[in-house]
Design a protein around this motif. Structure first.
Motif, PDB file in Angstrom:
ATOM      1  N   CYS A 154       0.772  -1.170   0.041  1.00 40.54           N
ATOM      2  CA  CYS A 154       0.153   0.018   0.120  1.00 40.54           C
ATOM      3  C   CYS A 154       0.700   1.543   0.065  1.00 40.54           C
ATOM      4  CB  CYS A 154      -0.831   0.023   1.162  1.00 40.54           C
ATOM      5  SG  CYS A 154      -1.928   1.280   1.373  1.00 40.54           S
ATOM      6  N   ILE A 155       0.532   2.314  -0.837  1.00 37.38           N
ATOM      7  CA  ILE A 155       1.416   3.366  -1.054  1.00 37.38           C
ATOM      8  C   ILE A 155       0.505   4.434  -0.512  1.00 37.38           C
ATOM      9  CG2 ILE A 155       3.091   2.356  -2.681  1.00 37.38           C
ATOM     10  CD1 ILE A 155       1.209   3.818  -4.919  1.00 37.38           C
ATOM     11  N   GLY A 156      -0.673   4.397  -0.061  1.00 40.91           N
ATOM     12  CA  GLY A 156      -1.285   5.712   0.385  1.00 40.91           C
ATOM     13  C   GLY A 156      -2.775   5.606   0.222  1.00 40.91           C
ATOM     14  N   ALA A 157      -3.555   6.489   0.500  1.00 40.68           N
ATOM     15  CA  ALA A 157      -4.819   6.700   0.621  1.00 40.68           C
ATOM     16  C   ALA A 157      -5.406   7.916  -0.522  1.00 40.68           C
ATOM     17  CB  ALA A 157      -5.441   6.860   1.851  1.00 40.68           C
ATOM     18  N   ILE A 158      -6.651   7.651  -0.923  1.00 48.19           N
ATOM     19  CA  ILE A 158      -7.204   8.403  -1.871  1.00 48.19           C
ATOM     20  C   ILE A 158      -8.493   8.930  -1.298  1.00 48.19           C
ATOM     21  CG2 ILE A 158      -7.944   8.934  -4.040  1.00 48.19           C
ATOM     22  CD1 ILE A 158      -5.677   7.404  -5.377  1.00 48.19           C
ATOM     23  N   ASP A 159      -8.752   9.956  -1.187  1.00 53.53           N
ATOM     24  CA  ASP A 159     -10.191  10.582  -0.977  1.00 53.53           C
ATOM     25  C   ASP A 159     -10.466  11.920  -1.501  1.00 53.53           C
ATOM     26  OD1 ASP A 159     -12.875  10.428   0.018  1.00 53.53           O
ATOM     27  OD2 ASP A 159     -12.248  10.657   2.248  1.00 53.53           O
ATOM     28  N   GLY A 160     -11.797  12.300  -1.625  1.00 51.07           N
ATOM     29  CA  GLY A 160     -12.163  13.404  -1.862  1.00 51.07           C
ATOM     30  C   GLY A 160     -12.693  14.299  -0.821  1.00 51.07           C
ATOM     31  N   THR A 161     -12.708  15.847  -1.176  1.00 46.25           N
ATOM     32  CA  THR A 161     -13.250  16.725  -0.351  1.00 46.25           C
ATOM     33  C   THR A 161     -13.970  17.850  -1.050  1.00 46.25           C
ATOM     34  OG1 THR A 161     -12.587  18.425   1.517  1.00 46.25           O
ATOM     35  CG2 THR A 161     -10.993  18.151  -0.455  1.00 46.25           C
ATOM     36  N   HIS A 162     -14.818  18.349  -0.610  1.00 47.00           N
ATOM     37  CA  HIS A 162     -15.755  19.456  -1.240  1.00 47.00           C
ATOM     38  C   HIS A 162     -15.227  20.636  -0.680  1.00 47.00           C
ATOM     39  CE1 HIS A 162     -18.823  17.162  -3.568  1.00 47.00           C
ATOM     40  NE2 HIS A 162     -18.384  16.265  -2.889  1.00 47.00           N
ATOM     41  N   ILE A 163     -14.753  21.601  -1.517  1.00 48.38           N
ATOM     42  CA  ILE A 163     -14.457  22.975  -1.165  1.00 48.38           C
ATOM     43  C   ILE A 163     -15.241  23.988  -1.975  1.00 48.38           C
ATOM     44  CG2 ILE A 163     -12.731  24.656  -1.521  1.00 48.38           C
ATOM     45  CD1 ILE A 163     -10.582  22.357  -1.421  1.00 48.38           C
ATOM     46  N   ARG A 164     -15.741  25.005  -1.319  1.00 48.20           N
ATOM     47  CA  ARG A 164     -16.643  26.036  -1.747  1.00 48.20           C
ATOM     48  C   ARG A 164     -16.030  26.666  -2.837  1.00 48.20           C
ATOM     49  NH1 ARG A 164     -20.771  29.212   0.852  1.00 48.20           N
ATOM     50  NH2 ARG A 164     -20.245  28.099   3.069  1.00 48.20           N
ATOM     51  N   ALA A 165     -16.883  26.868  -3.983  1.00 50.81           N
ATOM     52  CA  ALA A 165     -16.596  27.342  -5.169  1.00 50.81           C
ATOM     53  C   ALA A 165     -17.457  28.563  -5.471  1.00 50.81           C
ATOM     54  CB  ALA A 165     -16.533  26.463  -6.162  1.00 50.81           C
ATOM     55  N   THR A 183     -19.688  23.932  -4.619  1.00 49.57           N
ATOM     56  CA  THR A 183     -18.376  23.492  -4.447  1.00 49.57           C
ATOM     57  C   THR A 183     -17.610  22.556  -5.469  1.00 49.57           C
ATOM     58  OG1 THR A 183     -19.375  21.303  -3.744  1.00 49.57           O
ATOM     59  CG2 THR A 183     -19.163  22.824  -1.828  1.00 49.57           C
ATOM     60  N   GLN A 184     -16.514  22.448  -5.274  1.00 52.32           N
ATOM     61  CA  GLN A 184     -15.820  21.691  -6.229  1.00 52.32           C
ATOM     62  C   GLN A 184     -15.300  20.363  -5.518  1.00 52.32           C
ATOM     63  OE1 GLN A 184     -11.903  22.970  -7.444  1.00 52.32           O
ATOM     64  NE2 GLN A 184     -11.855  24.788  -6.401  1.00 52.32           N
ATOM     65  N   ASN A 185     -15.372  19.320  -6.381  1.00 48.40           N
ATOM     66  CA  ASN A 185     -14.856  18.213  -5.743  1.00 48.40           C
ATOM     67  C   ASN A 185     -13.277  17.878  -6.035  1.00 48.40           C
ATOM     68  OD1 ASN A 185     -14.833  15.378  -4.896  1.00 48.40           O
ATOM     69  ND2 ASN A 185     -16.437  14.744  -5.895  1.00 48.40           N
ATOM     70  N   VAL A 186     -12.631  18.026  -4.840  1.00 48.94           N
ATOM     71  CA  VAL A 186     -11.012  17.875  -4.949  1.00 48.94           C
ATOM     72  C   VAL A 186     -10.564  16.365  -4.618  1.00 48.94           C
ATOM     73  CG1 VAL A 186      -8.800  18.847  -4.437  1.00 48.94           C
ATOM     74  CG2 VAL A 186     -10.895  20.448  -4.786  1.00 48.94           C
ATOM     75  N   MET A 187      -9.865  15.862  -5.443  1.00 46.23           N
ATOM     76  CA  MET A 187      -9.289  14.567  -5.194  1.00 46.23           C
ATOM     77  C   MET A 187      -7.975  14.590  -4.579  1.00 46.23           C
ATOM     78  SD  MET A 187      -8.987  11.031  -7.209  1.00 46.23           S
ATOM     79  CE  MET A 187      -7.633  11.223  -7.929  1.00 46.23           C
ATOM     80  N   ALA A 188      -7.383  13.931  -3.897  1.00 47.39           N
ATOM     81  CA  ALA A 188      -6.194  13.976  -3.357  1.00 47.39           C
ATOM     82  C   ALA A 188      -5.720  12.540  -2.830  1.00 47.39           C
ATOM     83  CB  ALA A 188      -5.949  14.731  -2.147  1.00 47.39           C
ATOM     84  N   ALA A 189      -4.476  12.428  -2.946  1.00 49.65           N
ATOM     85  CA  ALA A 189      -3.688  10.996  -2.545  1.00 49.65           C
ATOM     86  C   ALA A 189      -2.832  11.654  -1.626  1.00 49.65           C
ATOM     87  CB  ALA A 189      -3.217  10.327  -3.782  1.00 49.65           C
ATOM     88  N   VAL A 190      -2.805  10.628  -0.420  1.00 46.97           N
ATOM     89  CA  VAL A 190      -1.925  11.247   0.659  1.00 46.97           C
ATOM     90  C   VAL A 190      -0.940   9.940   1.046  1.00 46.97           C
ATOM     91  CG1 VAL A 190      -1.620  12.159   2.916  1.00 46.97           C
ATOM     92  CG2 VAL A 190      -3.387  12.888   1.459  1.00 46.97           C
ATOM     93  N   TYR A 191       0.220  10.261   1.346  1.00 42.68           N
ATOM     94  CA  TYR A 191       1.155   9.006   1.922  1.00 42.68           C
ATOM     95  C   TYR A 191       1.198   9.022   3.272  1.00 42.68           C
ATOM     96  CZ  TYR A 191       5.333   5.983   1.590  1.00 42.68           C
ATOM     97  OH  TYR A 191       6.068   5.042   1.720  1.00 42.68           O
ATOM     98  N   PHE A 192       1.711   8.007   3.798  1.00 45.51           N
ATOM     99  CA  PHE A 192       1.680   7.658   5.174  1.00 45.51           C
ATOM    100  C   PHE A 192       2.215   8.854   6.067  1.00 45.51           C
ATOM    101  CE2 PHE A 192       0.888   3.721   3.259  1.00 45.51           C
ATOM    102  CZ  PHE A 192      -0.099   3.049   4.310  1.00 45.51           C
TER     103      PHE A 192
END
Length: 262
Positions: A154-165, A183-192
């Motif tokens: 496993c190299i991390g986790a991916i999730d989305g967040t809604h940011i006001r637009a 809002t805009q739907n922003v997807m991000a991948a994060v390492y440990f």
């Protein structure tokens, strides 16, 4: 020292000389601006974090980085620190241009212009802060019988967040999804170690997570998953090579994981 703009006297074609335009001394205004920063922003770390979401050491290190890279420069009446302060205060509290202009003693045009300059400068640092994940087994997993060998790849986790637009009226329907506002739907991948390894922004608030992931994978410089590795994702992204969602039909209890120090 008062500023004077000299007009060119025209005597031809019946033009009369225009009287010189005189401005009040600006040293006093600059002094008041710095007093505001010293009293309301940099007074102590608690105040600085409340206003900018950064402590003083991190803030000045951030400004030094901009200055050393040549991404921002001091002007006659606006140093780099002032430019960054206005930007961070705007995004940290979602305040409007006119509020920042009033608080910092600037015109709305000045606030807007330097906001765009700082935003561009931050974008130029993307390769410093957004890096591909390591292919090695994370130290938090390696040797831990609870995770190893199940998550060794496993190299991390991916999730989305809604940011006001803020979008034009005719586009609001596409950007108003689960929230009552656009809002805009922003997807991000994060390492440990909580380092971002990929970010994609700009999608409408109504966009499905799976559509955003597909777009990220199809872009020329988009998301890439090393051979044999995978990201942890939620059910909205679906199960596919390189992405592992939770098992369907299985209830995961927060009290089993919320207090886990790992």
């Amino acid at each position: 020292m008062a500023m004077v703009i000299k007009s060119r006297k025209r005597k031809r074609h019946g033009h009369t000389p225009v009287e010189q335009i005189r401005y009040a001394p600006i040293d006093e205004r600059d002094r008041r601006r710095f007093e505001y920063l010293n009293d309301k922003i940099w007074k102590n770390d608690v105040t600085c974090v409340n206003m900018l979401r950064l402590n003083r050491a991190s803030f000045f290190h951030f400004c030094k980085l901009f200055r050393d890279r040549g991404l921002l420069e001091d002007t006659t009446h606006m140093c780099v620190e002032q430019q960054v302060v206005m930007f961070l205060h705007t995004i940290g509290h979602n305040v409007r241009n006119r509020v920042v202009a009033t608080n910092f003693g600037r015109s709305g045009e000045t606030v807007s212009r330097y906001f765009n300059k700082v935003l561009h400068a931050i974008g130029e640092l993307r390769n410093d802060f957004i890096k591909p994940p390591s292919s090695a087994t994370p130290s938090k997993i390696q040797g831990n019988p609870r995770w190893d060998p199940y998550f060794k790849d496993c190299i991390g986790a991916i999730d989305g967040t809604h940011i006001r637009a803020s979008v034009p009226k005719e586009m609001e329907a596409a950007f108003r999804g689960r929230k009552s506002y656009t809002t805009q739907n922003v997807m991000a991948a994060v390492y440990f170690d909580l380092r971002f390894t990929f970010v994609i922004a700009g999608w409408e608030g109504t966009a499905h997570d799976a559509s955003i992931l597909r777009d990220a994978l199809e872009r020329p410089n988009g998301l890439r998953v090393p051979e044999g590795k995978f990201y942890l994702v939620d059910a909205g992204y679906g199960a596919k090579p390189g992405f592992l969602p939770p098992y369907r039909g299985v209830r995961y209890h927060l009290n089993e994981w919320g207090s886990n120090p790992v």
